[in-house]
Write a protein that holds these residues in place. Structure first.
Motif, PDB file in Angstrom:
ATOM      1  N   ARG A 156       0.826  -1.210   0.000  1.00 26.72           N
ATOM      2  CA  ARG A 156       0.000   0.000   0.000  1.00 26.72           C
ATOM      3  C   ARG A 156       0.862   1.264   0.000  1.00 26.72           C
ATOM      4  NH1 ARG A 156      -4.835  -0.953   4.327  1.00 26.72           N
ATOM      5  NH2 ARG A 156      -6.211  -2.063   2.912  1.00 26.72           N
ATOM      6  N   VAL A 157       1.914   1.249   0.786  1.00 27.31           N
ATOM      7  CA  VAL A 157       2.788   2.430   0.841  1.00 27.31           C
ATOM      8  C   VAL A 157       3.461   2.660  -0.505  1.00 27.31           C
ATOM      9  CG1 VAL A 157       4.867   3.378   1.907  1.00 27.31           C
ATOM     10  CG2 VAL A 157       3.158   2.230   3.324  1.00 27.31           C
ATOM     11  N   ALA A 158       3.948   1.596  -1.119  1.00 21.28           N
ATOM     12  CA  ALA A 158       4.610   1.737  -2.426  1.00 21.28           C
ATOM     13  C   ALA A 158       3.629   2.203  -3.493  1.00 21.28           C
ATOM     14  CB  ALA A 158       5.244   0.404  -2.831  1.00 21.28           C
ATOM     15  N   ILE A 159       2.430   1.652  -3.477  1.00 24.39           N
ATOM     16  CA  ILE A 159       1.435   2.061  -4.470  1.00 24.39           C
ATOM     17  C   ILE A 159       0.973   3.496  -4.204  1.00 24.39           C
ATOM     18  CG2 ILE A 159      -0.931   1.620  -5.248  1.00 24.39           C
ATOM     19  CD1 ILE A 159      -0.289  -1.353  -5.137  1.00 24.39           C
ATOM     20  N   ALA A 160       0.869   3.877  -2.947  1.00 25.18           N
ATOM     21  CA  ALA A 160       0.494   5.264  -2.641  1.00 25.18           C
ATOM     22  C   ALA A 160       1.556   6.240  -3.136  1.00 25.18           C
ATOM     23  CB  ALA A 160       0.280   5.439  -1.142  1.00 25.18           C
ATOM     24  N   ALA A 161       2.825   5.894  -2.944  1.00 23.89           N
ATOM     25  CA  ALA A 161       3.903   6.770  -3.419  1.00 23.89           C
ATOM     26  C   ALA A 161       3.923   6.842  -4.946  1.00 23.89           C
ATOM     27  CB  ALA A 161       5.251   6.266  -2.895  1.00 23.89           C
ATOM     28  N   ALA A 162       3.755   5.701  -5.592  1.00 21.77           N
ATOM     29  CA  ALA A 162       3.723   5.690  -7.065  1.00 21.77           C
ATOM     30  C   ALA A 162       2.514   6.452  -7.590  1.00 21.77           C
ATOM     31  CB  ALA A 162       3.698   4.250  -7.575  1.00 21.77           C
ATOM     32  N   THR A 163       1.388   6.320  -6.912  1.00 19.17           N
ATOM     33  CA  THR A 163       0.179   7.040  -7.331  1.00 19.17           C
ATOM     34  C   THR A 163       0.359   8.538  -7.171  1.00 19.17           C
ATOM     35  OG1 THR A 163      -1.181   5.143  -6.734  1.00 19.17           O
ATOM     36  CG2 THR A 163      -2.301   7.261  -6.925  1.00 19.17           C
ATOM     37  N   PHE A 164       0.942   8.946  -6.060  1.00 22.55           N
ATOM     38  CA  PHE A 164       1.177  10.373  -5.830  1.00 22.55           C
ATOM     39  C   PHE A 164       2.099  10.947  -6.908  1.00 22.55           C
ATOM     40  CE2 PHE A 164       3.561  13.826  -3.743  1.00 22.55           C
ATOM     41  CZ  PHE A 164       2.493  14.670  -3.455  1.00 22.55           C
ATOM     42  N   ALA A 165       3.183  10.243  -7.218  1.00 21.49           N
ATOM     43  CA  ALA A 165       4.113  10.731  -8.245  1.00 21.49           C
ATOM     44  C   ALA A 165       3.442  10.771  -9.618  1.00 21.49           C
ATOM     45  CB  ALA A 165       5.354   9.830  -8.286  1.00 21.49           C
ATOM     46  N   ALA A 166       2.675   9.729  -9.945  1.00 17.87           N
ATOM     47  CA  ALA A 166       2.001   9.689 -11.254  1.00 17.87           C
ATOM     48  C   ALA A 166       0.970  10.805 -11.371  1.00 17.87           C
ATOM     49  CB  ALA A 166       1.345   8.322 -11.449  1.00 17.87           C
ATOM     50  N   LEU A 167       0.219  11.039 -10.302  1.00 15.32           N
ATOM     51  CA  LEU A 167      -0.788  12.104 -10.353  1.00 15.32           C
ATOM     52  C   LEU A 167      -0.135  13.482 -10.481  1.00 15.32           C
ATOM     53  CD1 LEU A 167      -3.446  10.873  -7.781  1.00 15.32           C
ATOM     54  CD2 LEU A 167      -3.579  10.859 -10.269  1.00 15.32           C
ATOM     55  N   LEU A 168       1.008  13.674  -9.848  1.00 16.95           N
ATOM     56  CA  LEU A 168       1.710  14.959  -9.986  1.00 16.95           C
ATOM     57  C   LEU A 168       2.151  15.197 -11.427  1.00 16.95           C
ATOM     58  CD1 LEU A 168       3.965  15.397  -6.832  1.00 16.95           C
ATOM     59  CD2 LEU A 168       1.976  16.731  -7.509  1.00 16.95           C
ATOM     60  N   ILE A 169       2.683  14.174 -12.067  1.00 11.71           N
ATOM     61  CA  ILE A 169       3.127  14.316 -13.460  1.00 11.71           C
ATOM     62  C   ILE A 169       1.934  14.597 -14.369  1.00 11.71           C
ATOM     63  CG2 ILE A 169       4.161  13.087 -15.399  1.00 11.71           C
ATOM     64  CD1 ILE A 169       5.882  11.585 -13.310  1.00 11.71           C
ATOM     65  N   VAL A 170       0.848  13.878 -14.158  1.00 12.26           N
ATOM     66  CA  VAL A 170      -0.337  14.073 -14.999  1.00 12.26           C
ATOM     67  C   VAL A 170      -0.952  15.455 -14.753  1.00 12.26           C
ATOM     68  CG1 VAL A 170      -2.692  13.246 -15.391  1.00 12.26           C
ATOM     69  CG2 VAL A 170      -0.806  11.633 -15.312  1.00 12.26           C
ATOM     70  N   LEU A 171      -0.980  15.883 -13.505  1.00  5.74           N
ATOM     71  CA  LEU A 171      -1.494  17.227 -13.209  1.00  5.74           C
ATOM     72  C   LEU A 171      -0.632  18.308 -13.851  1.00  5.74           C
ATOM     73  CD1 LEU A 171      -2.689  17.035  -9.500  1.00  5.74           C
ATOM     74  CD2 LEU A 171      -4.074  17.437 -11.530  1.00  5.74           C
ATOM     75  N   ALA A 172       0.670  18.150 -13.810  1.00  4.77           N
ATOM     76  CA  ALA A 172       1.556  19.135 -14.441  1.00  4.77           C
ATOM     77  C   ALA A 172       1.338  19.171 -15.946  1.00  4.77           C
ATOM     78  CB  ALA A 172       3.014  18.812 -14.113  1.00  4.77           C
ATOM     79  N   SER A 173       1.205  18.006 -16.545  1.00  6.34           N
ATOM     80  CA  SER A 173       0.945  17.943 -17.987  1.00  6.34           C
ATOM     81  C   SER A 173      -0.400  18.571 -18.321  1.00  6.34           C
ATOM     82  CB  SER A 173       0.985  16.488 -18.448  1.00  6.34           C
ATOM     83  OG  SER A 173       0.670  16.391 -19.800  1.00  6.34           O
ATOM     84  N   GLY A 174      -1.407  18.307 -17.510  1.00  8.03           N
ATOM     85  CA  GLY A 174      -2.720  18.899 -17.731  1.00  8.03           C
ATOM     86  C   GLY A 174      -2.713  20.404 -17.546  1.00  8.03           C
TER      87      GLY A 174
END
Length: 127
Positions: A52-70
């Motif tokens: 859960r911790v690893a997936i939460a960290a990966a999700t947070f990083a992925a959402l930041l990249i997608v938000l920046a692109s958006g």
């Protein structure tokens, strides 16, 4: 120079268009492979705490990249000019088309990343 102006002045490329779905695909691959390997090694009763911790960290990083692109796509779509439809063969219309397409793909990728991460937070162990 403000962040909004910087985003508007960035060059429009197809790489920006494919960034959000690529991040979504990499996030999906990481989540399912990491959870599958951890569950296969530990068996059906293993608690998913560190997964859960690893997936939460990966999700947070992925959402930041997608938000920046958006955000960049949103800023580029607001370039002053003619109203839609942007169907002329001009540089401005091509830039607006790429910006709107990137914004839509970033929105879809954001939702998909959240839905990919949800099972890790719903299930408590490997079943």
């Amino acid at each position: 120079m403000s962040l909004y102006r910087r985003a508007q002045q960035m060059k429009s490329t197809l790489w920006a268009l494919i960034l959000p779905p690529t991040v979504w695909a990499l996030h999906f691959l990481f989540c399912y492979v990491y959870a599958a390997v951890r569950c296969a090694k530990g068996g059906p009763g293993v608690v998913l705490g560190d997964v859960r911790v690893a997936i939460a960290a990966a999700t947070f990083a992925a959402l930041l990249i997608v938000l920046a692109s958006g955000y960049v796509a949103w800023a580029k779509s607001r370039i002053a000019g003619d109203p839609p439809a942007h169907d002329d063969s001009t540089d401005e219309d091509r830039a607006r088309f790429l910006a709107v397409s990137t914004l839509l793909l970033a929105s879809l990728s954001f939702v998909a990343i959240v839905f990919t991460a949800l099972p890790a937070f719903v299930f408590e162990d490997c079943r």
